[in-house]
Design a protein around this motif. Structure first.
Motif, PDB file in Angstrom:
ATOM      1  N   ALA A 163       1.298  -1.040  -0.048  1.00 12.59           N
ATOM      2  CA  ALA A 163      -0.236  -0.009  -0.202  1.00 12.59           C
ATOM      3  C   ALA A 163       0.916   1.485   0.317  1.00 12.59           C
ATOM      4  N   GLN A 164       2.206   1.120   0.801  1.00  8.59           N
ATOM      5  CA  GLN A 164       2.947   1.780   0.608  1.00  8.59           C
ATOM      6  C   GLN A 164       3.106   2.778  -0.468  1.00  8.59           C
ATOM      7  N   ILE A 165       3.962   1.510  -1.553  1.00  7.55           N
ATOM      8  CA  ILE A 165       4.920   1.319  -2.382  1.00  7.55           C
ATOM      9  C   ILE A 165       3.616   2.735  -3.617  1.00  7.55           C
ATOM     10  N   ALA A 166       1.961   2.072  -3.161  1.00  6.40           N
ATOM     11  CA  ALA A 166       0.827   2.119  -4.545  1.00  6.40           C
ATOM     12  C   ALA A 166       1.025   3.746  -4.045  1.00  6.40           C
ATOM     13  N   GLN A 167       1.215   4.519  -2.247  1.00  7.71           N
ATOM     14  CA  GLN A 167       1.278   5.448  -2.673  1.00  7.71           C
ATOM     15  C   GLN A 167       1.925   6.324  -3.325  1.00  7.71           C
ATOM     16  N   ARG A 168       2.963   5.889  -3.105  1.00 13.05           N
ATOM     17  CA  ARG A 168       4.890   6.599  -3.618  1.00 13.05           C
ATOM     18  C   ARG A 168       4.636   6.259  -4.910  1.00 13.05           C
ATOM     19  N   LEU A 169       3.980   5.370  -5.633  1.00 15.02           N
ATOM     20  CA  LEU A 169       4.210   5.380  -6.982  1.00 15.02           C
ATOM     21  C   LEU A 169       2.677   6.627  -7.820  1.00 15.02           C
ATOM     22  N   ALA A 170       2.072   6.633  -6.650  1.00 14.38           N
ATOM     23  CA  ALA A 170       1.060   7.510  -7.407  1.00 14.38           C
ATOM     24  C   ALA A 170       1.570   9.346  -7.100  1.00 14.38           C
ATOM     25  N   LYS A 171       2.209   9.214  -6.136  1.00 10.94           N
ATOM     26  CA  LYS A 171       2.388  10.829  -5.500  1.00 10.94           C
ATOM     27  C   LYS A 171       4.129  11.198  -7.021  1.00 10.94           C
ATOM     28  N   LYS A 172       5.175  10.145  -7.081  1.00  7.09           N
ATOM     29  CA  LYS A 172       6.221  10.129  -7.338  1.00  7.09           C
ATOM     30  C   LYS A 172       6.168  10.830  -9.068  1.00  7.09           C
ATOM     31  N   ASN A 173       5.748   8.989  -9.664  1.00  2.00           N
ATOM     32  CA  ASN A 173       4.996   9.166 -10.904  1.00  2.00           C
ATOM     33  C   ASN A 173       3.942   8.598 -11.135  1.00  2.00           C
ATOM     34  N   GLU A 174       2.902   9.742 -11.340  1.00  3.38           N
ATOM     35  CA  GLU A 174       1.826   9.757 -11.214  1.00  3.38           C
ATOM     36  C   GLU A 174       1.045   8.428 -12.232  1.00  3.38           C
ATOM     37  N   ILE A 175       1.384   7.275 -11.701  1.00  3.71           N
ATOM     38  CA  ILE A 175       1.351   5.790 -11.630  1.00  3.71           C
ATOM     39  C   ILE A 175      -0.188   5.836 -10.332  1.00  3.71           C
ATOM     40  N   HIS A 176      -1.330   5.333 -10.812  1.00  6.29           N
ATOM     41  CA  HIS A 176      -2.179   5.105  -9.952  1.00  6.29           C
ATOM     42  C   HIS A 176      -2.437   3.658 -10.211  1.00  6.29           C
ATOM     43  N   THR A 177      -2.062   2.907  -8.970  1.00  2.43           N
ATOM     44  CA  THR A 177      -2.076   1.372  -8.758  1.00  2.43           C
ATOM     45  C   THR A 177      -3.087   1.297  -7.286  1.00  2.43           C
ATOM     46  N   ASP A 178      -3.893   0.224  -7.378  1.00  2.00           N
ATOM     47  CA  ASP A 178      -3.652  -1.284  -6.836  1.00  2.00           C
ATOM     48  C   ASP A 178      -2.785  -1.067  -5.964  1.00  2.00           C
ATOM     49  N   PRO A 179      -2.679  -1.587  -4.442  1.00  2.94           N
ATOM     50  CA  PRO A 179      -1.793  -2.153  -4.267  1.00  2.94           C
ATOM     51  C   PRO A 179      -1.648  -4.189  -4.412  1.00  2.94           C
ATOM     52  N   ASP A 180      -3.070  -4.897  -4.608  1.00  2.53           N
ATOM     53  CA  ASP A 180      -2.928  -5.773  -5.394  1.00  2.53           C
ATOM     54  C   ASP A 180      -2.428  -6.376  -6.614  1.00  2.53           C
ATOM     55  N   ASN A 181      -1.972  -4.765  -7.430  1.00  4.59           N
ATOM     56  CA  ASN A 181      -1.174  -4.917  -8.410  1.00  4.59           C
ATOM     57  C   ASN A 181       0.363  -5.092  -8.367  1.00  4.59           C
ATOM     58  N   ILE A 182       0.493  -4.419  -6.792  1.00  2.00           N
ATOM     59  CA  ILE A 182       2.277  -4.790  -6.466  1.00  2.00           C
ATOM     60  C   ILE A 182       2.663  -6.154  -6.217  1.00  2.00           C
ATOM     61  N   MET A 183       3.431  -6.710  -6.764  1.00  2.00           N
ATOM     62  CA  MET A 183       3.966  -7.695  -6.147  1.00  2.00           C
ATOM     63  C   MET A 183       5.291  -7.860  -5.154  1.00  2.00           C
ATOM     64  N   LEU A 184       5.691  -7.927  -4.378  1.00  3.93           N
ATOM     65  CA  LEU A 184       6.925  -8.066  -3.711  1.00  3.93           C
ATOM     66  C   LEU A 184       8.654  -9.032  -4.280  1.00  3.93           C
ATOM     67  N   THR A 185      10.057  -8.547  -4.453  1.00  2.00           N
ATOM     68  CA  THR A 185      10.139  -9.447  -5.530  1.00  2.00           C
ATOM     69  C   THR A 185      11.722  -8.974  -4.033  1.00  2.00           C
ATOM     70  N   ALA A 186      12.692  -9.958  -4.629  1.00  2.77           N
ATOM     71  CA  ALA A 186      14.171  -9.677  -3.969  1.00  2.77           C
ATOM     72  C   ALA A 186      14.843  -8.824  -5.064  1.00  2.77           C
ATOM     73  N   GLY A 187      14.696  -7.937  -4.564  1.00  2.00           N
ATOM     74  CA  GLY A 187      15.470  -6.489  -5.681  1.00  2.00           C
ATOM     75  C   GLY A 187      15.137  -7.235  -7.161  1.00  2.00           C
ATOM     76  N   SER A 188      14.592  -5.937  -7.848  1.00  2.24           N
ATOM     77  CA  SER A 188      15.018  -6.520  -9.486  1.00  2.24           C
ATOM     78  C   SER A 188      15.113  -7.714 -10.210  1.00  2.24           C
ATOM     79  N   GLN A 189      16.165  -7.959  -9.808  1.00  6.00           N
ATOM     80  CA  GLN A 189      17.103  -9.046 -10.851  1.00  6.00           C
ATOM     81  C   GLN A 189      16.230  -9.911 -11.087  1.00  6.00           C
ATOM     82  N   GLN A 190      15.354  -9.770  -9.191  1.00  6.49           N
ATOM     83  CA  GLN A 190      14.256 -11.302  -8.989  1.00  6.49           C
ATOM     84  C   GLN A 190      13.128 -10.702  -9.991  1.00  6.49           C
ATOM     85  N   GLY A 191      12.614  -9.942 -10.406  1.00  8.84           N
ATOM     86  CA  GLY A 191      11.585  -9.818 -11.686  1.00  8.84           C
ATOM     87  C   GLY A 191      11.613  -9.991 -12.320  1.00  8.84           C
TER      88      GLY A 191
END
Lengths: 401, 401
Positions: free
Chosen positions: A74-102
């Motif tokens: 949820a915090q990442i979703a908020q930050r994406l909206a504030k900093k990157n104009e990306i408006h998304t639901d927290p359920d559209n976010i999954m955590l990874t062990a760094g972007s390399q894993q993504g």
């Protein structure tokens, strides 16, 4: 012993191997993409850890859900909206062990052997390595001072079959330091819409703009959900946690979750909770401002020293943010040989060839300016300047120029 | 959107999906393989974290080497010698984000689509899921009360082509709770030597023996280096860190390192340093003794309650350690249906079918005894007993028995 066919595609990363050599304290390393460790908010992260352990220690130490700690998403979703104009639901976010894993997970999701991956030329060496085990064919798109050349991308997509994935870094690209202007971003999204190919927007450095004007994320112009956006705490907080995230449409996230379940069960619960608590207790943007001030200074000092000490044959980028500048030398220069010579003088950089999915391009190299203090930047760059000048002079002597 | 072929093999894990449902506090869950959270050494791990942050915060938060924090690898090597008679060099150990990641990496290293993986029948659901994306053909070896039947393994190896990997859990197997006696271990190593096939020895529970006699690890009888041994801190310390290790010969470790570089760069630096510091500051064996005492009690209470409340048709194992007991019901019982009925009564267990790589076997289920306090064990098992008896009675009524 018989290994899987894909193993023939894997080779040691130039950077990871250099990291071992450059662990010697006398080596001035511009090789890794290492953040400045003296800027890590050690005391703040310690306080956040203590708070997590005191408030919810048993939860932090237990298994959790594959998609990751919900409050952090949820915090990442908020930050994406504030900093990157990306408006998304927290359920559209999954955590990874760094972007390399993504990147590994996206390769697993999308690529059969022989499928085509389109990348900028040059592109991030770690992304090439992450995708190699899925045995794709890499097609490189030429770049100029404004990043990927869109007409070339359009032409390649029109004439290439089985393109399954495009990988780009529009902001302060690794290794070139270049940023796409707005017009190119719009063009890219038009092209993506036309060919309906998914693209990874890898944005580890976007928050580290110390000059020029903010450019919107591709993901903020993506009504069709073709962009798989990757972010990380490695460059704004600390890489030692191995914590990043993927923001993508529901279908991708569902599949990536299945992959994560199978590959690793979940990202570490405690790590996500500590970073979540840090974001709650402290102002990460204030911290990012400190990082930017230091990197701006180091970048300017490095570029300035390069202007003074590099031979005129060296062309290099002057980035507006991020961690890297990129040097192009005349074709007759082999930077892998120069890197070995520089290492004899206790200075390290990464030769450029590894950043090209199909190899070649032996005359360029990448410099990182975030990790060394002023005196070592001046000393190291001056030493590299000497190595470059010697190589130019040797060539001139040989060819009688 | 077109996905990679391997994606057709991936499905949601019964366990991970149940974990979501069982997060409701009113549910008595015997589903996950969750350690008892009240035993986590929260204060000790907090102290270890503070020490790491104070002594070496910037190192802990920075990138590190792919193979993992060297002092921890040395501590693991020492412990393997002391506890498991495995004498190995720290360089034969690499850290992973839990054993699950080690399984994924081994699949990547060894398996082409269509290659054969041999597994115990039943075997760990998570291992099946980890290997599925590499599109193997699974061949199951029958088991009895002493684990894998070696004559069957020999017969299968003699008559099956393209066997690239054997996966076994000789100690307190998940899901069956069974342990191989010494004689079978010797036989297994003879067979391995004969056919020269690598085998994963997954040993997450070996330290948790609360009854009976220690059995040596396969890896301690492996002069040819065919065993890829996997260990984890998840069950003796805390799963929330996602920290495990692989111990294998140099050739395997070199290849697994290349895979790790590409897939994830490295395991989190700080996590490895905190666990290393914990092992230095505290006596982990003393901690393990506490865990064993609690699990012994809970296991005995669960088995005792099962004897009192389950119908005579239910056959179940009486484990000497680990986390699980395994229940086999008559063929006419479908435990997936029973699991749904039990969940209506707020009790959860994992139906057994998922533990068979090729499916089928719908009449068994797995029970975890480590995660619930006494009163909930008695209440939950009694409720499951009712569900089982109802199902038996229903069948009897239908068939007029």
């Amino acid at each position: 012993m018989q290994y899987a066919e894909r193993m023939s595609r894997l080779k040691a990363s130039d950077i990871r191997d250099l990291l071992k050599l450059t662990a010697r304290p006398e080596v001035i390393s511009f090789a890794g993409g290492l953040p400045a460790p003296e800027l890590f908010p050690v005391e703040e992260l310690k306080a956040a850890t203590i708070a997590v352990m005191d408030e919810a220690g048993t939860t932090a130490l237990q298994y959790g859900q594959t998609e990751g700690w919900a409050p952090l998403r949820a915090q990442i979703a908020q930050r994406l909206a504030k900093k990157n104009e990306i408006h998304t639901d927290p359920d559209n976010i999954m955590l990874t062990a760094g972007s390399q894993q993504g990147l590994d997970f996206c390769g697993k999701m999308l690529l059969n052997p022989g499928d085509v991956v389109i990348m900028e030329s040059p592109s991030y060496l770690g992304a090439i390595n992450a995708l190699e085990p899925y045995q794709p064919r890499f097609v490189e798109v030429p770049t100029d001072e404004n990043g990927l050349v869109m007409e070339e991308l359009d032409r390649i997509l029109a004439t290439t079959e089985n393109v399954k994935l495009i990988y780009v870094i529009p902001d302060f690209q690794n290794p070139s330091g270049r940023t796409w202007p707005l017009e190119r971003r719009k063009q890219f999204m038009e092209i993506l819409k036309k060919y309906q190919v998914p693209a990874i927007e890898d944005n580890p450095y976007g928050d580290l703009r110390f000059k020029g004007e903010y450019q919107p994320a591709l993901k903020s112009m993506d009504p069709e959900g073709l962009i798989i956006y990757m972010g990380t705490f490695s460059k704004i907080l600390a890489p030692g946690y191995r914590l990043g995230w993927i923001c993508a449409n529901e279908e991708f996230i569902t599949k990536l979750n299945l992959i994560a379940q199978a590959a690793v069960l979940q990202t570490a619960t405690i790590t996500a909770m500590v970073v979540s608590k840090y974001l709650e207790m402290f102002d990460v943007d204030e911290h990012v401002e400190k990082i930017k001030a230091v990197y701006k200074h180091r970048c300017e000092l490095m570029i300035d020293t390069m202007r003074k000490t590099f031979p005129p044959e060296a062309k290099f980028t002057d980035p507006d943010g991020g961690l890297f500048t990129w040097v192009e030398m005349p074709d007759y220069i082999n930077t892998r040989e120069l890197a070995a010579k520089a290492l004899e003088k206790n200075v390290a950089f990464v030769p450029g060839s590894g950043f090209f999915p199909n190899g070649g391009n032996n005359s360029c190299f990448r410099l990182n300016y975030s990790n060394q203090p002023d005196d070592r930047i001046v000393k190291g760059i001056t030493l590299i300047g000497e190595v470059l000048k010697e190589a130019i002079a040797e060539h001139a002597a040989k060819t009688g120029a």
